[in-house]
Motif scaffolding. Structure first.
Motif, short mmCIF file in Angstrom:
data_model
loop_
_atom_site.label_atom_id
_atom_site.label_comp_id
_atom_site.label_asym_id
_atom_site.label_seq_id
_atom_site.Cartn_x
_atom_site.Cartn_y
_atom_site.Cartn_z
N LEU A 1 0.86 -1.29 -0.01
CA LEU A 1 0.00 -0.14 -0.04
C LEU A 1 0.94 1.19 -0.06
CD1 LEU A 1 -2.70 -0.99 2.85
CD2 LEU A 1 -2.79 -1.47 0.21
N ASN A 2 0.54 2.39 -0.73
CA ASN A 2 0.86 3.72 -0.56
C ASN A 2 2.28 3.56 -1.00
OD1 ASN A 2 -1.36 4.59 0.64
ND2 ASN A 2 -0.68 3.76 2.53
N ALA A 3 2.75 2.88 -2.08
CA ALA A 3 4.10 3.07 -2.67
C ALA A 3 4.03 4.05 -3.62
CB ALA A 3 4.42 1.69 -3.48
N ALA A 4 5.07 4.95 -3.39
CA ALA A 4 5.19 6.11 -4.46
C ALA A 4 5.51 5.79 -5.84
CB ALA A 4 6.49 7.01 -3.94
N ASP A 5 6.33 4.75 -6.02
CA ASP A 5 6.66 4.19 -7.19
C ASP A 5 5.95 2.95 -7.72
OD1 ASP A 5 8.02 2.65 -5.46
OD2 ASP A 5 9.94 2.41 -6.51
N SER A 6 4.78 2.58 -7.52
CA SER A 6 3.86 1.54 -7.70
C SER A 6 4.23 0.85 -9.11
CB SER A 6 2.49 1.55 -7.26
OG SER A 6 1.97 2.68 -8.25
N GLU A 7 4.27 1.72 -10.17
CA GLU A 7 4.36 1.05 -11.37
C GLU A 7 5.77 0.48 -11.83
OE1 GLU A 7 5.33 4.86 -14.27
OE2 GLU A 7 3.15 4.70 -13.37
N HIS A 8 6.80 0.80 -10.91
CA HIS A 8 8.10 0.30 -10.93
C HIS A 8 8.55 -0.27 -9.67
CE1 HIS A 8 8.48 2.47 -14.54
NE2 HIS A 8 8.24 3.59 -13.94
N LEU A 9 7.77 -0.66 -9.03
CA LEU A 9 7.92 -1.42 -7.79
C LEU A 9 8.58 -2.65 -7.74
CD1 LEU A 9 7.14 -1.21 -4.56
CD2 LEU A 9 5.27 -2.57 -4.99
N THR A 10 8.28 -3.61 -8.72
CA THR A 10 8.89 -4.87 -8.61
C THR A 10 10.45 -4.67 -9.28
OG1 THR A 10 7.98 -5.51 -10.80
CG2 THR A 10 6.80 -6.27 -8.79
N GLU A 11 10.83 -3.72 -10.23
CA GLU A 11 11.99 -3.49 -10.55
C GLU A 11 12.82 -2.75 -9.43
OE1 GLU A 11 9.29 -2.26 -11.98
OE2 GLU A 11 9.24 -2.88 -14.00
N ARG A 12 12.28 -2.09 -8.55
CA ARG A 12 13.03 -1.51 -7.54
C ARG A 12 13.23 -2.71 -6.52
NH1 ARG A 12 11.47 0.33 -2.49
NH2 ARG A 12 9.28 0.96 -3.33
N TRP A 13 12.43 -3.45 -6.09
CA TRP A 13 12.58 -4.75 -5.41
C TRP A 13 13.98 -5.43 -5.97
CZ3 TRP A 13 7.05 -6.67 -4.12
CH2 TRP A 13 6.46 -5.51 -3.41
N ALA A 14 13.66 -5.85 -7.31
CA ALA A 14 14.78 -6.71 -7.79
C ALA A 14 16.16 -6.18 -7.78
CB ALA A 14 14.57 -7.04 -9.23
N ARG A 15 16.26 -4.89 -7.75
CA ARG A 15 17.48 -4.06 -7.77
C ARG A 15 18.00 -3.92 -6.38
NH1 ARG A 15 15.54 0.23 -9.91
NH2 ARG A 15 15.46 1.27 -8.26
N ASP A 16 17.14 -3.39 -5.15
CA ASP A 16 17.26 -3.12 -3.96
C ASP A 16 17.01 -3.73 -2.84
OD1 ASP A 16 18.59 -0.62 -5.52
OD2 ASP A 16 16.59 0.19 -5.19
N SER A 17 15.84 -4.52 -3.02
CA SER A 17 15.54 -5.24 -1.96
C SER A 17 15.77 -6.57 -1.86
CB SER A 17 13.92 -4.88 -2.01
OG SER A 17 13.84 -3.58 -1.66
N LEU A 18 15.37 -7.27 -0.74
CA LEU A 18 15.50 -8.80 -0.30
C LEU A 18 13.98 -8.97 -0.19
CD1 LEU A 18 17.00 -11.39 0.29
CD2 LEU A 18 16.98 -10.41 2.77
N VAL A 19 13.70 -10.30 -1.00
CA VAL A 19 12.72 -10.74 -0.97
C VAL A 19 12.65 -12.23 -0.20
CG1 VAL A 19 10.32 -11.75 -1.99
CG2 VAL A 19 11.26 -9.66 -2.79
N VAL A 20 11.76 -12.43 0.94
CA VAL A 20 12.00 -13.54 1.68
C VAL A 20 10.88 -14.41 1.81
CG1 VAL A 20 12.62 -14.09 4.28
CG2 VAL A 20 13.81 -12.22 2.98
N ARG A 21 11.03 -15.74 2.01
CA ARG A 21 10.17 -16.50 1.99
C ARG A 21 10.29 -17.27 3.70
NH1 ARG A 21 7.23 -21.04 -1.32
NH2 ARG A 21 6.72 -22.61 0.24
#
Length: 122
Positions: free
Chosen positions: A97-117
């Motif tokens: 919710l409330n992501a400033a860059d919602s249209e590029h969110l997944t690209e930013r995650w791939a570049r800068d974030s860690l997705v964890v299971r």
């Protein structure tokens, strides 16, 4: 996990937040997808210090209705290859919710974030 597995799934589906025991209890938003909990850390998302170095973490789910502790359990921590699990990433993006860059969110995650299971352990 026995009988707790149904409680974990129901609690994780109903509430979008949980608590992780890290350097201190940390609140985190997440999604339940494909039998596990997924979350995003770092890169402008929630800060969950030390999670990336753990192979297991203590998780607390609380009732969405009254905030009471519903269940606590240990979960196996694994890093998600975002390209290999697009369904999980899409589920996370839908709930962000409330992501400033919602249209590029997944690209930013791939570049800068860690997705964890987080897989609940027996």
């Amino acid at each position: 996990m026995g009988d707790d597995s149904a409680v974990v799934e129901e609690g994780a589906r109903k509430s979008g937040v949980l608590w992780l025991t890290l350097d201190r209890p940390r609140l985190a938003w997440h999604v339940w997808h494909d039998g596990a909990i997924y979350l995003v850390a770092g890169g402008g998302e929630q800060e969950l210090p030390g999670l990336d170095a753990l192979d297991r973490v203590r998780v607390t789910l609380r009732s969405k209705d009254n905030g009471a502790r519903l269940v606590e359990f240990d979960a196996a921590v694994s890093r998600v290859d975002q390209a290999a699990e697009p369904g999980a990433v899409a589920a996370l993006a839908k709930e962000r919710l409330n992501a400033a860059d919602s249209e590029h969110l997944t690209e930013r995650w791939a570049r800068d974030s860690l997705v964890v299971r987080l897989d609940p352990l027996p």
